[in-house]
Design an enzyme around this catalytic site. Structure first.
Site, mmCIF file in Angstrom:
data_model
loop_
_atom_site.group_PDB
_atom_site.id
_atom_site.type_symbol
_atom_site.label_atom_id
_atom_site.label_comp_id
_atom_site.label_asym_id
_atom_site.label_seq_id
_atom_site.Cartn_x
_atom_site.Cartn_y
_atom_site.Cartn_z
ATOM 1 N N LYS A 203 78.660 -39.192 27.792
ATOM 2 C CA LYS A 203 77.671 -39.447 28.852
ATOM 3 C C LYS A 203 77.604 -38.323 29.881
ATOM 4 C CE LYS A 203 76.922 -44.325 28.292
ATOM 5 N NZ LYS A 203 77.207 -45.696 28.728
ATOM 6 N N ARG A 237 83.060 -48.319 23.481
ATOM 7 C CA ARG A 237 81.825 -47.984 22.734
ATOM 8 C C ARG A 237 81.780 -46.462 22.603
ATOM 9 N NH1 ARG A 237 76.476 -46.849 23.340
ATOM 10 N NH2 ARG A 237 75.075 -47.886 21.882
HETATM 11 C C1 9MG Z 1 73.560 -49.395 24.507
HETATM 12 N N1 9MG Z 1 74.549 -48.795 25.383
HETATM 13 C C2 9MG Z 1 74.566 -47.514 25.834
HETATM 14 N N2 9MG Z 1 75.620 -47.323 26.633
HETATM 15 C C3 9MG Z 1 76.288 -48.497 26.690
HETATM 16 C C4 9MG Z 1 77.434 -48.942 27.347
HETATM 17 O O1 9MG Z 1 78.122 -48.151 28.152
HETATM 18 N N3 9MG Z 1 77.835 -50.211 27.164
HETATM 19 C C5 9MG Z 1 77.129 -51.055 26.368
HETATM 20 N N4 9MG Z 1 77.579 -52.313 26.220
HETATM 21 N N5 9MG Z 1 76.016 -50.689 25.714
HETATM 22 C C6 9MG Z 1 75.602 -49.438 25.886
#
Ligand code: 9MG
Length: 263
Positions: A203, A237
């Site tokens: 990110k 994730r």
């Molecule tokens: C779809 N998506 C993109 N970033 C995310 C994150 O940090 N958490 C979750 N649950 N979904 C995400």
């Protein structure tokens, strides 16, 4: 939780897995690398992303979901739309990952009608505008209060607490300072009484810290995943499953004093 984006425009891997064959092959690779769960998404939620139609989202997600039914790994679908939720669950999804925490009309009912798991994520604003100067008083208190209210809404709709995961939503309507404050105090989310998910992989805050583009953020993503796990997150994730498992194995071996079977 390995990320499988079936989108032309996701920030870190947009367009790479748009064909069904490429997406399915990538999913099998993530499972072979040790993913415990895969998250299939047909609509990009990156800042500034344009929404896709419901039909396009279904056309992207359902064939991949159907082709992966033999995989011995549960499949989550990343969607905010009740119709996509219902069709994905009917096609074999085990979990719904919703960046809108089931706020869309009919979403609570769609999940309540099945026995799936659900990940409730916090975000402030919409992907198109959410990074334009987000403001909080105490970001941790506000995000926690929102997630507690969404957990209560789920329970009131008949979704048992045991089915729920909460996620502070790193990067969704938050500055780099907000994201770092949330990570520093992530352990405080344990009060919510449900498992905590964390998504830092590739990110932009990691880009702001390291000065690197999305494709060169592996080391930074591993650091953020480890810090999240140490703060109690039990679902990470991530895009880079094998590398993250190795990083976690070192932490778990240190923590448990046992080098076998630790990750
Ligand atoms: C779809 N998506 C993109 N970033 C995310 C994150 O940090 N958490 C979750 N649950 N979904 C995400």
């Amino acid at each position: 939780m390995g990320v499988l984006n079936v989108t032309p425009d996701s920030f870190s891997d947009g367009g790479r897995f748009l064909s069904r064959e490429a997406a399915v092959a990538h999913a099998r690779r993530l499972a072979a690398e040790g993913a415990d769960l895969l998250d299939i998404g047909g609509e990009s939620s990156r800042p500034g992303a344009a929404p896709v139609s419901e039909d396009d989202e279904l056309e992207r997600v359902l064939p991949v979901l159907e082709a992966l039914q033999d995989l011995p790994v549960p499949l989550s679908v990343d969607t905010r739309r009740p119709r996509v939720m219902r069709e994905a669950l009917a096609a074999g999804a085990s979990m719904i990952n919703d960046i809108e925490a089931l706020e869309a009309p009919g979403a609570l009912e769609a999940v309540a009608a099945s026995s799936c798991g659900v990940c409730l994520m916090h975000k402030k604003g919409d992907p198109a505008t959410m990074q334009r100067d987000p403001v909080y008083g105490d970001v941790v208190a506000e995000v926690k209060a929102y997630l507690a209210a969404r957990i209560a809404a789920c329970e009131a709709a008949g979704i048992a607490r045991e089915r729920i995961v909460a996620d502070p939503g790193f990067g969704f309507g938050k500055t780099a300072a907000h994201n770092l404050e949330l990570l520093r105090r992530l352990a405080q989310f344990a009060d919510l009484g449900v498992p905590i998910a964390s998504g830092w992989s590739r990110k932009s805050t990691l880009g702001a810290i390291t000065g690197r583009p999305a494709g060169e953020r592996l080391a930074a993503s591993l650091a953020a995943a480890l810090l999240s796990a140490q703060a109690g997150a039990t679902i990470l994730r991530i895009h880079d499953v094998g590398e993250t498992r190795d990083a976690l194995a070192v932490w778990l071996a240190m923590r448990n004093g046992d080098i076998r079977g630790t990750a």
